[in-house]
Design a protein around this motif. Structure first.
Motif, PDB file in Angstrom:
ATOM      1  N   GLY A 176       4.536   4.792   0.783  1.00 36.39           N
ATOM      2  CA  GLY A 176       3.156   5.261   0.836  1.00 36.39           C
ATOM      3  C   GLY A 176       2.483   5.208  -0.522  1.00 36.39           C
ATOM      4  O   GLY A 176       1.310   4.828  -0.640  1.00 36.39           O
ATOM      5  N   LEU A 177       3.224   5.581  -1.557  1.00 38.85           N
ATOM      6  CA  LEU A 177       2.673   5.553  -2.916  1.00 38.85           C
ATOM      7  C   LEU A 177       2.312   4.131  -3.331  1.00 38.85           C
ATOM      8  O   LEU A 177       1.231   3.888  -3.892  1.00 38.85           O
ATOM      9  N   VAL A 178       3.204   3.185  -3.058  1.00 37.02           N
ATOM     10  CA  VAL A 178       2.940   1.790  -3.423  1.00 37.02           C
ATOM     11  C   VAL A 178       1.743   1.253  -2.641  1.00 37.02           C
ATOM     12  O   VAL A 178       0.870   0.566  -3.198  1.00 37.02           O
ATOM     13  N   ALA A 181      -1.507   2.837  -3.946  1.00 37.11           N
ATOM     14  CA  ALA A 181      -1.822   2.276  -5.272  1.00 37.11           C
ATOM     15  C   ALA A 181      -2.390   0.871  -5.134  1.00 37.11           C
ATOM     16  O   ALA A 181      -3.322   0.483  -5.856  1.00 37.11           O
ATOM     17  N   ALA A 182      -1.839   0.090  -4.197  1.00 39.08           N
ATOM     18  CA  ALA A 182      -2.349  -1.266  -3.971  1.00 39.08           C
ATOM     19  C   ALA A 182      -3.771  -1.238  -3.440  1.00 39.08           C
ATOM     20  O   ALA A 182      -4.622  -2.040  -3.859  1.00 39.08           O
ATOM     21  N   LEU A 183      -4.056  -0.327  -2.533  1.00 42.04           N
ATOM     22  CA  LEU A 183      -5.408  -0.230  -1.977  1.00 42.04           C
ATOM     23  C   LEU A 183      -6.413   0.225  -3.030  1.00 42.04           C
ATOM     24  O   LEU A 183      -7.582  -0.164  -2.996  1.00 42.04           O
ATOM     25  N   LEU A 184      -5.979   1.029  -3.977  1.00 41.46           N
ATOM     26  CA  LEU A 184      -6.870   1.489  -5.048  1.00 41.46           C
ATOM     27  C   LEU A 184      -7.276   0.353  -5.986  1.00 41.46           C
ATOM     28  O   LEU A 184      -8.262   0.484  -6.724  1.00 41.46           O
ATOM     29  N   ARG A 185      -6.531  -0.741  -5.969  1.00 42.62           N
ATOM     30  CA  ARG A 185      -6.880  -1.888  -6.811  1.00 42.62           C
ATOM     31  C   ARG A 185      -8.133  -2.598  -6.316  1.00 42.62           C
ATOM     32  O   ARG A 185      -8.757  -3.354  -7.065  1.00 42.62           O
ATOM     33  N   ALA A 200      -4.158  10.875  -1.308  1.00 43.88           N
ATOM     34  CA  ALA A 200      -2.939  10.383  -0.660  1.00 43.88           C
ATOM     35  C   ALA A 200      -1.875  10.029  -1.700  1.00 43.88           C
ATOM     36  O   ALA A 200      -0.689  10.354  -1.531  1.00 43.88           O
ATOM     37  N   THR A 201      -2.295   9.377  -2.786  1.00 42.61           N
ATOM     38  CA  THR A 201      -1.364   9.016  -3.848  1.00 42.61           C
ATOM     39  C   THR A 201      -0.692  10.252  -4.432  1.00 42.61           C
ATOM     40  O   THR A 201       0.523  10.264  -4.680  1.00 42.61           O
TER      41      THR A 201
END
Length: 404
Positions: A176-178, A181-185, A200-201
Motif C-alpha cells: 500500500g505504501l509503495v 507513493a507511486a500515485l503521489l508522483r 493513506a501513505t
C-alpha cells in the motif's frame, strides 16, 4: 432516442458494478484469507466462459499465458516425475490442479474483465488502494485500543489486524505504501486526492511500524528505491542517512536480541532446504513437503519463495520462474511509463517479500497479489501495443494528407 453508444453504456453499467463488487470481495478477502477469497476466485475464473476469440488472441492474454506456463509446465512435469518415482511426499494432483486454476484462471479472468472494459485500470487501482487502506485502518484501531499502545514499542507489540499474522499484515501495508507513493508522483491529480493519498501513505507507514516486521520495511524500501532511484547526490545522501539511522537504532536497542532467535531459525530452515534440494534437484519433493522430508526439524517451511519452489518442484522450475520474472521486469523497464514504473516497483517489492517469507505455490497471502501484478503488467504491454498502433496509424494518415 438513445444512440448505440448510450445503449452500450447502459448495458455495461450493471456488469461494471458487479465486477467492481467482485474484485472488492476478492481483494479484501485475500489478506484475511476468508472463504470469500476462494468463492470470488471461482467467480473470476468462471467469467472466462464469456470470453471470445478476440480476448484469447489479445496480447495481454497471450503474454500472461506464456509467462505463467513458462514455469508452470516444469512444475507440472516435476509432479508427474514424483508420482512415477512413487515419492511419498509427491504433490497431490488435486493440489496441482488447484494451483493451475488459481494461477492461470484468476490472472486471465482479471485480464478478461479489463478487456471487456467492465473495469477500468483507474477503478481497479482505487479498489486495491481502498481495500489495503481498510485493512490498515483496522490494524490502527487495534493498535490504538491496546492498553500499552506506544509508537516506540517496535516488535514488542505486533499488530496483525484481521490478516491473522503480523508479517503478512506488514507485507500488505508495504504494498500500500509503495502504491500510494507511486500515485503521489502524478502531478495531474486533484488536491483532494493528493491529500487522501498522503493520509493513506501515513496509515500504511504506521501499519508497517505497528506490525514490527523487518521484512515489511525491506519490502517497502525496495519499492521506494525503484520509484525514486538513488541516482542523484541528494537521494544518495538521504538514503545513506536513513540507513545509518536505522543501523544505529538497531545496535543501540534490544532489537538484535529479539531478532536473534528468528534469524537463527530461518537460517537453519534455509540450510535444510538447500540440503534437501541437493538430494532431489530435478523433481523436488512436492508441495508442502518441507516437514515430511526425512531429517526435518525446526519450523514448518523454508520461508523463502525461491528455496520453496526448488525444493517442491526442482531447480528447472526455479530457473524458469526466474526467467519469467526477468522477462516481465525487463519489458516494464524498457517501456518506462508512469504505469510500468509503478508496476516494476510493486513487482520488485513483492519479489523481495517472497524471498523473505512466502511460497508462490501454496501461500494464499502471496499468490493473489503476485498473480494480479503479473496480470496488470501484461495489461500494460497490451496498452503500449495499442498506443503504438494508434501512433503509427496517425503518422501514416499525416503522410497521406501531405502527399495528397
Amino acid at each position: 432516442m438513445t444512440g448505440p453508444s448510450q445503449k452500450q453504456e447502459q448495458r455495461l453499467a450493471p456488469a461494471s458494478l458487479a465486477t467492481i463488487a467482485l474484485l472488492v470481495i476478492f481483494l479484501f478477502s485475500t489478506p484475511a484469507k476468508w472463504a470469500t477469497q476462494h468463492i470470488s476466485s471461482v467467480l473470476i475464473l468462471l467469467t472466462l466462459f464469456l470470453a471470445r476469440r478476440d480476448f484469447w488472441v489479445s496480447l495481454p492474454a497471450r503474454a500472461y499465458a506464456r509467462l505463467t506456463l513458462l514455469w508452470l509446465v516444469p512444475v507440472i512435469g516435476a509432479t508427474a516425475l514424483q508420482h512415477v518415482q512413487h515419492l511419498e511426499t509427491a504433490t497431490r494432483w488435486s493440489e496441482q490442479a488447484t494451483l493451475i486454476l488459481r494461477l492461470l484462471g484468476v490472472g486471465l479472468g482479471v485480464l478478461f474483465l479489463l478487456h471487456k472494459q467492465w473495469l477500468t485500470l483507474r477503478q481497479l487501482t482505487m479498489v486495491i488502494l481502498g481495500c489495503l487502506l481498510a485493512h490498515g485502518l483496522i490494524g490502527m484501531g487495534q493498535w490504538i485500543l491496546l492498553p500499552d499502545f506506544s509508537l516506540t514499542a517496535w516488535r514488542s507489540i505486533r499488530i496483525q489486524g484481521i490478516v491473522g499474522n503480523p508479517n503478512p499484515y506488514g507485507f500488505f501495508m508495504a504494498l500500500g505504501l509503495v502504491l500510494s507513493a507511486a500515485l503521489l508522483r502524478d502531478r495531474g491529480i486533484s488536491q483532494t486526492l493528493r491529500l487522501v493519498l498522503w493520509i493513506a501513505t501515513s496509515i500504511f507507514a504506521l501499519g508497517i511500524l505497528s506490525s514490527g516486521s523487518r521484512g515489511a520495511i525491506i519490502t517497502a524500501a525496495t519499492g521506494i528505491a525503484v520509484l525514486f532511484p538513488p541516482n542523484t547526490a541528494r537521494r544518495i545522501s538521504l538514503y545513506g542517512a536513513i540507513l545509518g539511522s536505522l543501523a544505529i537504532a538497531y545496535f543501540i536497542s534490544h532489537w538484535q536480541d529479539t531478532n536473534a532467535h528468528s534469524d537463527d531459525t530461518r537460517a537453519a530452515a534455509l540450510k535444510f532446504s538447500l540440503e534437501s534440494i541437493a538430494q532431489r534437484p530435478l523433481a523436488g519433493w512436492g508441495f508442502q513437503s518441507f516437514m515430511r522430508i526425512p531429517g526435518h526439524s525446526g519450523i514448518n517451511a523454508p520461508h523463502n519463495m525461491l528455496a520453496d519452489l526448488a525444493l517442491s518442484s526442482g531447480v528447472i522450475a526455479l530457473g524458469a520462474f526466474l526467467l519469467s520474472i526477468a522477462l516481465v521486469g525487463y519489458r516494464l523497464l524498457r517501456m518506462d511509463t508512469p504505469l510500468t514504473r509503478t508496476l516494476l516497483a510493486l513487482l520488485a517489492s513483492a519479489f523481495v517479500a517472497g524471498t523473505l517469507e512466502y511460497s508462490i505455490l501454496t501461500s494464499n497471502h502471496f499468490r493473489g497479489p503476485w498473480v494480479l501484478l503479473i496480470a496488470l503488467a501484461c495489461h500494460a504491454f497490451g496498452m503500449a501495443r495499442h498506443s503504438h498502433k494508434q501512433d503509427t496509424t496517425a503518422a501514416s494518415h499525416r503522410k497521406g494528407v501531405l502527399a495528397s
